[in-house]
Motif scaffolding. Structure first.
Motif, PDB file in Angstrom:
ATOM      1  N   GLU A   1       0.828  -1.206   0.000  1.00  0.00           N
ATOM      2  CA  GLU A   1       0.000   0.000   0.000  1.00  0.00           C
ATOM      3  C   GLU A   1       0.862   1.256   0.000  1.00  0.00           C
ATOM      4  OE1 GLU A   1      -4.264  -1.337   2.033  1.00  0.00           O
ATOM      5  OE2 GLU A   1      -2.914  -0.012   3.151  1.00  0.00           O
ATOM      6  N   VAL A   2       1.989   1.216   0.692  1.00  0.00           N
ATOM      7  CA  VAL A   2       2.913   2.349   0.677  1.00  0.00           C
ATOM      8  C   VAL A   2       3.430   2.576  -0.740  1.00  0.00           C
ATOM      9  CG1 VAL A   2       5.146   3.219   1.475  1.00  0.00           C
ATOM     10  CG2 VAL A   2       3.609   2.073   3.079  1.00  0.00           C
ATOM     11  N   GLN A   3       3.890   1.510  -1.382  1.00  0.00           N
ATOM     12  CA  GLN A   3       4.432   1.625  -2.739  1.00  0.00           C
ATOM     13  C   GLN A   3       3.366   2.113  -3.710  1.00  0.00           C
ATOM     14  OE1 GLN A   3       5.727  -2.443  -2.914  1.00  0.00           O
ATOM     15  NE2 GLN A   3       7.855  -1.953  -2.373  1.00  0.00           N
ATOM     16  N   LEU A   4       2.144   1.590  -3.569  1.00  0.00           N
ATOM     17  CA  LEU A   4       1.045   2.043  -4.419  1.00  0.00           C
ATOM     18  C   LEU A   4       0.776   3.527  -4.199  1.00  0.00           C
ATOM     19  CD1 LEU A   4      -1.216   1.175  -6.403  1.00  0.00           C
ATOM     20  CD2 LEU A   4      -2.663   0.764  -4.406  1.00  0.00           C
ATOM     21  N   SER A   5       0.763   3.947  -2.948  1.00  0.00           N
ATOM     22  CA  SER A   5       0.500   5.351  -2.628  1.00  0.00           C
ATOM     23  C   SER A   5       1.549   6.273  -3.229  1.00  0.00           C
ATOM     24  CB  SER A   5       0.450   5.536  -1.105  1.00  0.00           C
ATOM     25  OG  SER A   5      -0.603   4.775  -0.530  1.00  0.00           O
ATOM     26  N   LEU A   6       2.792   5.840  -3.209  1.00  0.00           N
ATOM     27  CA  LEU A   6       3.876   6.673  -3.720  1.00  0.00           C
ATOM     28  C   LEU A   6       3.773   6.905  -5.224  1.00  0.00           C
ATOM     29  CD1 LEU A   6       6.878   5.290  -1.631  1.00  0.00           C
ATOM     30  CD2 LEU A   6       5.828   7.560  -1.434  1.00  0.00           C
ATOM     31  N   THR A   7       3.103   6.000  -5.945  1.00  0.00           N
ATOM     32  CA  THR A   7       2.942   6.198  -7.389  1.00  0.00           C
ATOM     33  C   THR A   7       2.057   7.394  -7.708  1.00  0.00           C
ATOM     34  OG1 THR A   7       1.017   4.734  -7.606  1.00  0.00           O
ATOM     35  CG2 THR A   7       3.193   3.711  -7.796  1.00  0.00           C
ATOM     36  N   THR A   8       1.316   7.911  -6.725  1.00  0.00           N
ATOM     37  CA  THR A   8       0.489   9.102  -6.947  1.00  0.00           C
ATOM     38  C   THR A   8       1.330  10.367  -6.955  1.00  0.00           C
ATOM     39  OG1 THR A   8       0.047   9.531  -4.591  1.00  0.00           O
ATOM     40  CG2 THR A   8      -1.419   7.987  -5.731  1.00  0.00           C
ATOM     41  N   GLY A   9       2.576  10.271  -6.520  1.00  0.00           N
ATOM     42  CA  GLY A   9       3.429  11.446  -6.409  1.00  0.00           C
ATOM     43  C   GLY A   9       3.296  12.159  -5.080  1.00  0.00           C
ATOM     44  N   ILE A  10       2.603  11.552  -4.139  1.00  0.00           N
ATOM     45  CA  ILE A  10       2.410  12.163  -2.830  1.00  0.00           C
ATOM     46  C   ILE A  10       3.740  12.239  -2.074  1.00  0.00           C
ATOM     47  CG2 ILE A  10       1.886  10.004  -1.601  1.00  0.00           C
ATOM     48  CD1 ILE A  10      -0.275  11.551  -0.046  1.00  0.00           C
ATOM     49  N   ASP A  11       3.886  13.259  -1.256  1.00  0.00           N
ATOM     50  CA  ASP A  11       5.055  13.385  -0.392  1.00  0.00           C
ATOM     51  C   ASP A  11       5.068  12.213   0.597  1.00  0.00           C
ATOM     52  OD1 ASP A  11       6.976  14.057   1.500  1.00  0.00           O
ATOM     53  OD2 ASP A  11       6.314  16.128   1.731  1.00  0.00           O
ATOM     54  N   PRO A  12       6.165  11.444   0.656  1.00  0.00           N
ATOM     55  CA  PRO A  12       6.209  10.305   1.589  1.00  0.00           C
ATOM     56  C   PRO A  12       5.878  10.690   3.028  1.00  0.00           C
ATOM     57  CG  PRO A  12       8.094  10.257   0.122  1.00  0.00           C
ATOM     58  CD  PRO A  12       7.396  11.563  -0.135  1.00  0.00           C
ATOM     59  N   LYS A  13       6.180  11.924   3.411  1.00  0.00           N
ATOM     60  CA  LYS A  13       5.913  12.370   4.773  1.00  0.00           C
ATOM     61  C   LYS A  13       4.416  12.472   5.067  1.00  0.00           C
ATOM     62  CE  LYS A  13      10.251  14.955   5.147  1.00  0.00           C
ATOM     63  NZ  LYS A  13      10.863  16.299   5.308  1.00  0.00           N
ATOM     64  N   LYS A  14       3.593  12.426   4.000  1.00  0.00           N
ATOM     65  CA  LYS A  14       2.139  12.490   4.180  1.00  0.00           C
ATOM     66  C   LYS A  14       1.514  11.098   4.232  1.00  0.00           C
ATOM     67  CE  LYS A  14      -0.288  15.859   2.725  1.00  0.00           C
ATOM     68  NZ  LYS A  14      -1.080  16.811   1.886  1.00  0.00           N
ATOM     69  N   ILE A  15       2.374  10.079   4.315  1.00  0.00           N
ATOM     70  CA  ILE A  15       1.914   8.697   4.429  1.00  0.00           C
ATOM     71  C   ILE A  15       2.267   8.176   5.814  1.00  0.00           C
ATOM     72  CG2 ILE A  15       2.123   6.334   3.541  1.00  0.00           C
ATOM     73  CD1 ILE A  15       2.969   7.514   0.860  1.00  0.00           C
ATOM     74  N   ILE A  16       1.312   7.536   6.475  1.00  0.00           N
ATOM     75  CA  ILE A  16       1.585   6.845   7.728  1.00  0.00           C
ATOM     76  C   ILE A  16       1.395   5.350   7.498  1.00  0.00           C
ATOM     77  CG2 ILE A  16      -0.786   7.183   8.589  1.00  0.00           C
ATOM     78  CD1 ILE A  16       0.467   7.335  11.453  1.00  0.00           C
ATOM     79  N   TYR A  17       2.300   4.580   8.058  1.00  0.00           N
ATOM     80  CA  TYR A  17       2.326   3.126   7.857  1.00  0.00           C
ATOM     81  C   TYR A  17       2.052   2.452   9.194  1.00  0.00           C
ATOM     82  CZ  TYR A  17       4.810  -1.406   7.316  1.00  0.00           C
ATOM     83  OH  TYR A  17       5.178  -2.736   7.321  1.00  0.00           O
ATOM     84  N   THR A  18       0.884   1.784   9.275  1.00  0.00           N
ATOM     85  CA  THR A  18       0.443   1.152  10.525  1.00  0.00           C
ATOM     86  C   THR A  18       0.178  -0.330  10.284  1.00  0.00           C
ATOM     87  OG1 THR A  18      -0.622   3.229  11.153  1.00  0.00           O
ATOM     88  CG2 THR A  18      -1.205   1.290  12.433  1.00  0.00           C
ATOM     89  N   PRO A  19       1.220  -1.147  10.268  1.00  0.00           N
ATOM     90  CA  PRO A  19       1.022  -2.576  10.031  1.00  0.00           C
ATOM     91  C   PRO A  19       0.635  -3.297  11.317  1.00  0.00           C
ATOM     92  CG  PRO A  19       3.334  -2.165  10.368  1.00  0.00           C
ATOM     93  CD  PRO A  19       2.638  -0.823  10.479  1.00  0.00           C
ATOM     94  N   ASN A  20       0.333  -4.567  11.186  1.00  0.00           N
ATOM     95  CA  ASN A  20       0.044  -5.397  12.352  1.00  0.00           C
ATOM     96  C   ASN A  20       0.744  -6.736  12.187  1.00  0.00           C
ATOM     97  OD1 ASN A  20      -2.302  -7.671  13.396  1.00  0.00           O
ATOM     98  ND2 ASN A  20      -1.504  -6.193  14.859  1.00  0.00           N
ATOM     99  N   GLY A  21       1.675  -7.015  13.088  1.00  0.00           N
ATOM    100  CA  GLY A  21       2.324  -8.320  13.099  1.00  0.00           C
ATOM    101  C   GLY A  21       3.237  -8.585  11.918  1.00  0.00           C
ATOM    102  N   VAL A  22       3.798  -7.532  11.307  1.00  0.00           N
ATOM    103  CA  VAL A  22       4.710  -7.763  10.185  1.00  0.00           C
ATOM    104  C   VAL A  22       6.142  -7.884  10.705  1.00  0.00           C
ATOM    105  CG1 VAL A  22       3.191  -6.464   8.652  1.00  0.00           C
ATOM    106  CG2 VAL A  22       5.159  -5.316   9.683  1.00  0.00           C
ATOM    107  N   SER A  23       7.031  -8.274   9.824  1.00  0.00           N
ATOM    108  CA  SER A  23       8.423  -8.485  10.214  1.00  0.00           C
ATOM    109  C   SER A  23       9.157  -7.159  10.366  1.00  0.00           C
ATOM    110  CB  SER A  23       9.138  -9.335   9.160  1.00  0.00           C
ATOM    111  OG  SER A  23       9.255  -8.608   7.948  1.00  0.00           O
ATOM    112  N   LEU A  24      10.249  -7.203  11.118  1.00  0.00           N
ATOM    113  CA  LEU A  24      11.118  -6.043  11.231  1.00  0.00           C
ATOM    114  C   LEU A  24      11.664  -5.664   9.864  1.00  0.00           C
ATOM    115  CD1 LEU A  24      12.715  -3.983  12.944  1.00  0.00           C
ATOM    116  CD2 LEU A  24      14.500  -5.737  13.189  1.00  0.00           C
ATOM    117  N   THR A  25      11.928  -6.654   9.032  1.00  0.00           N
ATOM    118  CA  THR A  25      12.473  -6.398   7.699  1.00  0.00           C
ATOM    119  C   THR A  25      11.538  -5.513   6.881  1.00  0.00           C
ATOM    120  OG1 THR A  25      13.647  -8.510   7.691  1.00  0.00           O
ATOM    121  CG2 THR A  25      13.260  -7.468   5.552  1.00  0.00           C
ATOM    122  N   GLU A  26      10.232  -5.823   6.918  1.00  0.00           N
ATOM    123  CA  GLU A  26       9.283  -5.000   6.153  1.00  0.00           C
ATOM    124  C   GLU A  26       9.249  -3.570   6.678  1.00  0.00           C
ATOM    125  OE1 GLU A  26       4.504  -4.598   5.273  1.00  0.00           O
ATOM    126  OE2 GLU A  26       5.434  -6.575   5.010  1.00  0.00           O
TER     127      GLU A  26
END
Length: 414
Positions: free
Chosen positions: A78-103
């Protein structure tokens, strides 16, 4: 003056693009966005992050970007998809659940706001990347939401760090030197009782006081919209009055202006969506009249998964005499959209409209029974735009690697 899509136009769109079909009205999206911003207009710094998971078509994301919204994401995709809009990355918040540290580390490289919901990953991330500001998701132990499947802030929820573990968070911060720049919660969807929601906000205020450098408090969302005439919904205006006043008081107590954030999804897009399906068969049994449509829970799973209500109208015969129908799909398992529902008389080839189909409808669709995903259309400023083509067999076969069994058989013969 904005132009909204009407029933006659929906029928024309079904004839033009075929069925089943999703249609989204940008005027309704914008009016909901403005309604929420107006309700909190007395807050000096307000930020709305649209929840991408509700409806993730790239054109919907671009529309929100143009409105000035940020984006709330739950996966690296979803982050990568959002970035294709040209949005400033700072305007994206990433709230996963139970994902790996690597992600989480991969997302952090993209420059978006990280939100962590468990102590283990918080400590690991803090040890390795103390220079990257992090928001923490708190579980306020509040039961809210329309049913247990969409209530995510109660004591047995898998989401968030328990309020009783805040001392542990502070110990991690002390040991790692990391910067906590935000506090977050999400209690659940379809919130009716704003008093319950406000109790949860007080818990979040108490937590926020214990961290000296926060820039924002994210109160999640889950605001309920009406699903039928006379249905109750979240009183956004009253919530805005009460929470805005309390938030402004908190900023004074805290000693600086911070940002009030929400992550609405359903509230913004649910009512903007219509799902159109054609009736294949009208089947009379000894006790029930079934209207079988050219769709199923492969395209709209919410009624089966959440027992959710979607108002259904016959846009081919809107003034017909009302009769009672069970509207069902063409899947090889029970896929009942509505039981014994009063609808204008239905005939085969009629087009039915499922209302409130903008949120968690297409985004949860699948290829079950090898059925194609529907097309999507955006209705904007009086014009219709195809924003997703209907799937084909080629799309289903894409990425499948085909084994040549005949070659192996011929080799065995040799």
């Amino acid at each position: 003056m904005k132009i909204t899509v009407e029933k006659v136009q929906l029928l024309e769109l079904a004839n033009k693009y075929g069925s089943p079909l999703y249609v989204y009205d940008t005027d309704k999206i914008e009016s909901q966005y403005n309604r929420l911003t107006d309700a909190f207009s007395s807050v000096k710094s307000l930020k709305l992050n649209y929840a991408v998971k509700a409806l993730s078509n790239i054109n919907i994301l671009k529309f929100f970007k143009n409105l000035g919204a940020g984006l709330d994401t739950v996966s690296i995709q979803e982050v990568q998809l959002s970035l294709t809009t040209g949005i400033d990355p700072k305007k994206i918040i990433y709230t996963p659940n139970g994902v790996s540290l690597t992600e989480i580390e991969e997302v952090a490289k993209l420059g978006v706001q990280i939100n962590i919901d468990n102590l283990s990953i918080l400590e690991l991330f803090g040890q390795k990347h103390p220079e990257i500001p992090v928001c923490v998701r708190i579980n306020p132990h509040i039961m809210a939401g329309g049913n247990s499947k969409i209530s995510v802030g109660h004591i047995d929820s898998k989401f968030g760090i328990s309020i009783h573990q805040v001392p542990h968070i502070k110990r991690v911060v002390e040991n790692t030197g990391m910067n906590i720049n935000g506090i977050h919660m999400h209690t659940g969807s379809d919130i009716l009782d704003i008093d319950t929601f406000l109790r949860a906000t007080e818990i979040l205020f108490d937590v926020a006081k214990q961290f000296k450098n926060i820039d924002f408090i994210d109160f999640g969302s889950g605001f309920k919209v009406p699903y039928k005439e006379g249905d109750i919904s979240t009183d956004i205006e009253q919530l805005g009055l009460q929470l805005s006043e309390r938030f402004n008081e908190f900023c004074i107590e805290y000693g600086k202006e911070i940002t009030l954030m929400f992550e609405p999804g359903k509230f913004l897009v649910s009512q903007a969506g219509s799902f159109l399906a054609k009736v294949n068969v009208v089947k009379q049994t000894t006790s029930t009249v079934f209207a079988h449509v050219d769709s199923g829970f492969n395209h709209l799973v919410r009624p089966m998964m959440y027992d959710s209500y979607h108002h259904i109208t016959n846009i081919s015969n809107p003034t017909g005499r009302d009769r009672y129908y069970s509207v069902v799909g063409y899947i090889c398992e029970t896929d009942t959209f509505a039981s014994n529902r009063r609808i204008a008389e239905i005939s085969e080839e009629d087009v039915l409209c499922f209302h409130n189909a903008g949120a968690y409808c297409f985004s949860m669709a699948s290829n079950y029974n090898s059925r194609y995903l529907p097309a999507e259309v955006m209705f904007h400023d009086g014009k219709d735009y195809l924003i997703r083509k209907r799937q084909t067999l080629t799309d289903i076969l894409n990425n499948q690697e085909i084994i040549d069994f005949s070659a192996r058989k011929n080799q065995q013969k040799k």
